[in-house]
Structure formats: structure tokens, C-alpha cells
Design a protein around this motif. Structure first.
Motif, PDB file in Angstrom:
ATOM      1  N   ARG A   1     -55.514 -23.170 -34.754  1.00  0.00           N
ATOM      2  CA  ARG A   1     -54.550 -22.165 -34.312  1.00  0.00           C
ATOM      3  C   ARG A   1     -53.965 -21.446 -35.514  1.00  0.00           C
TER       4      ARG A   1
ATOM      5  N   ILE B   1     -63.727 -20.113 -27.268  1.00  0.00           N
ATOM      6  CA  ILE B   1     -64.167 -21.486 -27.018  1.00  0.00           C
ATOM      7  C   ILE B   1     -65.639 -21.586 -27.372  1.00  0.00           C
TER       8      ILE B   1
ATOM      9  N   PHE C   1     -58.274 -32.068 -29.904  1.00  0.00           N
ATOM     10  CA  PHE C   1     -57.859 -31.470 -28.638  1.00  0.00           C
ATOM     11  C   PHE C   1     -58.824 -31.939 -27.556  1.00  0.00           C
TER      12      PHE C   1
ATOM     13  N   TYR D   1     -61.421 -23.115 -30.134  1.00  0.00           N
ATOM     14  CA  TYR D   1     -61.669 -24.450 -29.596  1.00  0.00           C
ATOM     15  C   TYR D   1     -63.137 -24.791 -29.811  1.00  0.00           C
TER      16      TYR D   1
ATOM     17  N   ARG E   1     -56.676 -18.527 -31.432  1.00  0.00           N
ATOM     18  CA  ARG E   1     -57.058 -19.925 -31.230  1.00  0.00           C
ATOM     19  C   ARG E   1     -58.581 -20.041 -31.178  1.00  0.00           C
TER      20      ARG E   1
ATOM     21  N   ARG F   1     -59.253 -27.983 -32.270  1.00  0.00           N
ATOM     22  CA  ARG F   1     -58.528 -26.738 -32.027  1.00  0.00           C
ATOM     23  C   ARG F   1     -57.983 -26.216 -33.343  1.00  0.00           C
TER      24      ARG F   1
END
Length: 603
Positions: free
Chosen positions: A373, A255, A353, A323, A321, A371
Motif C-alpha cells: 500500500r 490484484i 494479507f 495484492y 494498492r 499487500r
């Protein structure tokens, strides 16, 4: 105010989303198992207020977090409270420090109570005012008793023991411990600074004299950052790190929470690299010439390159992932920010997101987080299903919040060399003594200890020189008497083996002996010990005058002493015969002690 700021709101939303992932066991496709706290890494461009807000939010949400990787220990509120208490213990007359301690969680007085203590107290100090009002108010009485107990101990215990007791529950069994009081007011994020502070006190004691004043000076003068390796624990905890600190690390979920602002560019100091190596300090942008403007533009370009390189490092830490989010005002993210760069460069693969869910307050700007992925296209490896980090116990063990029991007090060891019973006088009580029996016995023992190691031809000269020292206070007749008596013992053929090679003087022995009343600890010192291949001889000097003529006349206290020595040495040398004897220096005469005389007195 800070709880409603945009960084605090974003921190709360991120913590809530992470908690939801873990509680609802959202699957991590690449490892075919639910998401754990150890799978998540939060990367920031710089350490600031947001990091503290995020740590606080995660701990409030009961999400395991490794905490910050660096902290200035003396700037933490919990540590400041402990240091204020230490300063008061060193100087109780410091009213301002005492006021800080009384308002701290360790004591917990409120403003009204502090005003009652402080107002109109002159000429008393605040500590004297507290002692005076302790009889009238229960809160004042508890505060005074708590601080008084610490004042009595501060000069006798090292810093670590002092702070460990403060954070425990000294003298207040029905009240919360000091650690619980601090955490109740400052929150669970205070746990880490407290533990680091205790660790620093132990570190100080390993290299310095453990004084409280020295420790305070040491930790204040250091002002250094406490650095921790988030990977060292290898536990299931969320890691919060700077992008610089994350180089070489990876995590399934990364993140980036502060991507909507750009760092301040254009350094005030400019450096011209080249032949001249000029160092420029332009006062204002409007007054710059062509050379400073060109240097500033070059510095801005290098700054942008580093800014973009850090974005590359941050993005490539994610395995599954990524973010990208942040906080900003109504205009949206700043031009050239990481958020805009990711949105423009990865428009086709980055999806919007929002960390908030239905019923929660949205972010403070109209845009969305992003986001990225990596879809799972192959079956995951079965070995990856196991947890990447050992799980943290959900329930703390019962002993964690319980004070340890008191250390058992060891029994007083038997000291045969210092018997509790009175020894018989070494001279007739009818004659003038004036402490002579003690001095005489000490001098004879000292000579019998040192002279056997010297050649026989020099023993008489050394004995005369030693006894002639002014500190002994002996006249010539007394010196001659003691020297003649001691040298006669060493010259007697019956004692040759006891003072010959292989014998030892003043041998300390300690151990345990199993007796009828249980196990006894024996600690003593044998005057002379001879160990041969077949037996062990224990010799003890006695200067009684006149000495007894038979074993039956020996004082019971002497028999007990030799029986204790014999019992202990039998434990050390079980395959050898242990024999005991008394050497009466008045004569001299050697008196062997048969086992029958010692058996009734064995401990």
C-alpha cells in the motif's frame, strides 16, 4: 468438481473480498471516497480457466465486471446452444442436433424424456417422434410448438431477428424468455457471449445476404477471438486483463491472482542467431551436445528476463494498492515465482494479507497473500472525490425485461392510379375484346410518355417501329389506328404546352392529405404533369371509346382519382393554382375538370 478446485476457491474469495469492499464502503484514501468496482483491475499472466471462474464468481456476487477482454465465441456454451438450434432449423432430420436442442436450456427436456422420445422410434426421425408424442405429454407439446413456430419463420427472417425472437418469449407469455432460461442454467456469465453473438449476426447482415446457413458458415469458419477494449465502456466495472493487455493502463487497486507458478521454460525448438542461423530440434535433453545446451541456456535467460519484465509491468499498474496471491499445493509457491520474488525483494514493505475472513475456508497452502500500500501523506484533491466511472443503475428499468409492443400497422394508402372501384369499359361490350382494351391503353400511355421527348420528324417512324414488335401481337390495321390516334394528340396545338419543354411524364407522387375522416396517405402516378410559375396542370389519359361528351358523363372513379391528385399537389404547391384535365385519346379531345366537379370527391 471445478467448484472445489483451488483456482475456483481463490476466485470465490477474491469476489467476496471485492464485494465486501464495495458494500462496506471502504475508503480509497487517495480519492477520499468509497471503493468502486471500476477502481479494481485483476491482471493475469495468461487467460485460462481461472479467468472464467473469477468472472463467474463476481457475477454470482453481483459485482459489476467487464468480463474477459477476449473470447472464442463458438466455444461458449450459450452460443453453442443457439448454433445447435439454427442447425436443427436448417435440417430437422438431424437427430443428434435435435437431441442437443431438446436438452438445451431453450427447451429443457431431461434425460428420461429424451430417452422416451428416442428409444424405439425407428423408422421415424426424432422430430417425427416428438410430433407424435406431442398429443400425450405437455412438455413434448410445448417443445414441438416452440420449434414448429420457428421452422415456419426461418426461411423468411434474417438471422438477427430469428435469434432475437428465440431469446425473447415467442408464443410463451407465461414462461421465461430464452435468455432467462439460458442464464438460469449457465449463470450470469452467459450474458456477454449472447450479446456478442447477436452483435456478430448484425455485423454479418451488413456485409452479406442475411441467410441463416451463410451466417453459421461465416461464424464457424472465422473461429476468431472477440476482442473488447475494457476501457471503451468507461463504466464502474472490475476489469480482468492480461499483463500484456494492461500496458499503459493504471488502477487504484491491482490484484495479481496467479503468482505462485512459473511458466514452463526451455523451448523445444532452438534457434542459433548468427552467421549460420541454424535451426535446431534436439530430441532429448540427455542427448544434447554443447551447442544445443548453450542455446537452451540462452533461451532460458531471455525467458526469465521477459518473466521479470512482465512482473515489473504488473506491479507498476497499481496506483494505491497491490495484492499478490495465488494457489498451489502443500509445498508452497514455486521457486522463482512472482510471489517469492515480491516477498523477497519487498520484504520490509509487503505485508501479509488473506482474502478470506473469519468463518471462510482458507487458501490451500500455509502461506499468505501479500499487500503493498502507498500511504496517503497529503490531503486528497477535492476533485478526485467524484466517481471515476459512471455508476451502473442498481435497478433495471421496467422495459428491459418486457417484450416491446407490436408495431402499428399503417393504413392502406389511397392509390388513385389503381382504384378499388371498377372502371368503365374502354370499348363497347358488344364488340369482340379479348383483352384488347388493356393492351391498347398500355400502348397509348407508353407512346405518350416517350414520343414527346423526340423530335417531331422522327415520332411517326419510332411509333411504327415500337408497335411492330412481335410481343404486342398487333396486326397492321391496329398499329395504324393506335399510331394515328397518338400522333394526333401530340400534333394538336391545344396540347402543345402539356407535351412541351418543362412537362414531365409518369410522375410518382406520395404524401398525406387531411380529410374529413382523418389523415389519408395518397400514393399514385400522374400521367403528365406541367408546373409553371403560376399554376400546376394535372393530365390523365383515358382511352374510353366512345368518350363522354361532358363532365357530367365522366365516371365517378375518374373524378375521385383526379380529386386525390389535386389535394396532394395543393399541399406541395400551396401558392399555385392546381388544374386538372382528362385527355380522351379517341378524338383526341381535352376535357378540363372544374373544381366544382372534383370538390365532392376530395379525400
Amino acid at each position: 468438481e471445478s467448484a472445489d478446485s483451488p483456482p475456483a476457491r481463490l476466485a470465490a474469495l477474491i469476489a467476496a473480498r471485492i464485494k465486501r469492499w464495495i458494500e462496506r464502503k471502504e475508503m480509497l484514501e487517495s480519492k477520499d471516497r468509497p471503493i468502486e468496482a471500476g477502481d479494481i483491475m485483476v491482471l493475469v499472466r495468461r487467460r485460462g480457466a481461472f479467468v472464467e471462474e473469477l468472472v463467474r464468481a463476481l457475477k454470482t456476487a453481483n459485482v459489476a465486471v467487464a468480463g474477459v477482454d477476449r473470447m472464442v465465441l463458438t466455444e461458449q456454451l450459450a452460443v453453442m446452444d443457439l448454433m445447435a438450434l439454427a442447425r436443427f432449423l436448417l435440417l430437422p432430420e438431424d437427430d443428434l442436433t435435435l437431441a442437443s436442442v431438446l436438452k438445451s436450456p431453450l427447451v429443457g427436456l431431461n434425460e428420461a424424456q429424451l430417452f422416451e422420445l428416442a428409444y424405439g422410434r425407428a423408422p421415424r426421425t426424432l422430430w417425427q417422434s416428438l410430433a407424435r408424442k406431442a398429443n400425450d405429454d405437455l412438455a413434448f407439446a410445448e417443445a414441438h410448438a416452440f420449434l414448429s413456430a420457428l421452422l415456419k419463420k426461418v426461411d423468411f427472417i434474417p438471422p438477427y431477428e430469428l435469434f432475437a425472437e428465440v431469446l425473447g418469449n415467442p408464443g410463451r407469455p407465461s414462461s421465461p424468455s430464452g435468455r432467462e432460461r439460458i442464464l438460469a442454467r449457465l449463470g450470469p456469465e452467459a450474458e456477454e457471449p449472447i450479446d456478442e453473438f447477436l452483435a456478430q449476426s448484425l455485423l454479418y447482415e451488413r456485409g452479406h445476404v442475411p441467410s441463416l446457413e451463410g451466417f453459421l458458415h461465416w461464424i464457424e469458419a472465422g473461429q476468431g477471438e472477440i476482442k473488447r477494449d475494457p476501457e471503451s465502456g468507461a463504466r464502474a466495472e472490475v476489469r480482468i486483463m492480461t499483463v500484456h493487455g494492461a500496458k499503459g493502463l493504471q488502477a487504484p487497486i491491482v490484484i495479481l491472482p496467479d503468482t505462485t507458478q512459473v511458466p514452463i521454460q526451455s523451448p523445444k525448438l532452438l534457434w542459433e542467431e548468427g552467421q549460420d542461423n541454424l535451426f535446431l530440434w534436439p530430441p532429448r535433453r540427455a542427448h544434447e551436445g554443447s551447442i544445443p545446451s548453450a542455446l537452451r541456456q540462452l533461451a532460458d535467460e531471455r525467458h526469465d528476463q521477459e518473466y521479470h519484465r512482465l512482473l515489473y509491468v504488473a506491479m507498476t499498474r497499481a496506483e494505491d494498492r497491490l495484492y499478490v496471491c495465488g494457489w498451489c499445493g502443500t509445498p508452497g509457491p514455486a521457486a522463482g515465482s512472482w510471489h517469492n520474488l515480491v516477498a523477497a525483494g519487498l520484504e520490509r514493505i509487503a505485508e501479509p494479507f488473506a482474502f478470506h475472513c473469519a468463518g471462510e475456508i482458507a487458501e490451500s497452502w500455509s502461506g499468505q497473500g501479500l499487500r503493498l500500500r502507498s500511504k496517503q501523506t497529503a490531503p486528497p484533491d477535492a476533485s478526485m472525490r467524484e466517481a471515476a466511472h459512471p455508476a451502473i443503475d442498481e435497478v433495471a428499468p421496467p422495459w428491459l425485461r418486457r417484450m416491446p409492443p407490436a408495431e402499428p400497422v399503417p393504413g392502406r394508402p389511397l392509390a388513385p392510379s389503381r382504384p378499388a372501384e371498377a372502371e368503365p369499359s374502354v370499348r363497347s361490350p358488344l364488340g369482340p375484346d379479348d383483352g384488347w382494351r388493356f393492351r391498347r391503353g398500355t400502348l397509348v400511355h407508353r407512346l405518350l410518355e416517350a414520343l414527346p421527348d423526340l423530335p417531331p420528324e422522327v415520332r411517326e417512324v419510332v411509333a411504327a417501329q415500337y408497335l411492330a414488335r412481335p410481343a404486342h401481337g398487333l396486326d397492321e390495321a391496329e398499329r395504324i389506328e393506335i399510331a394515328r390516334e397518338t400522333l394526333a394528340v401530340l400534333a394538336d396545338p391545344a396540347f402543345a404546352a402539356l407535351f412541351g419543354p418543362g412537362s414531365r411524364a409518369e410522375v410518382p407522387i406520395v404524401g398525406t392529405v387531411a380529410g374529413q375522416s382523418g389523415t389519408n396517405v395518397v400514393s399514385g402516378q400522374v400521367d403528365r404533369l406541367l408546373v409553371t410559375g403560376a399554376d400546376v396542370v394535372i393530365l390523365d389519359y383515358k382511352t374510353n371509346r366512345p368518350p363522354p361528351t361532358s363532365v357530367e358523363g365522366v365516371a365517378v372513379v375518374y373524378l375521385k382519382q383526379m380529386a386525390a391528385y389535386r389535394a396532394l399537389l395543393r399541399e406541395i404547391y400551396p401558392a399555385r393554382q392546381v388544374r386538372c384535365a382528362l385527355l380522351w385519346t379517341d378524338g383526341p379531345r381535352l376535357m378540363p375538370l372544374p373544381d366544382a366537379a372534383l370538390d365532392p370527391h376530395t379525400p
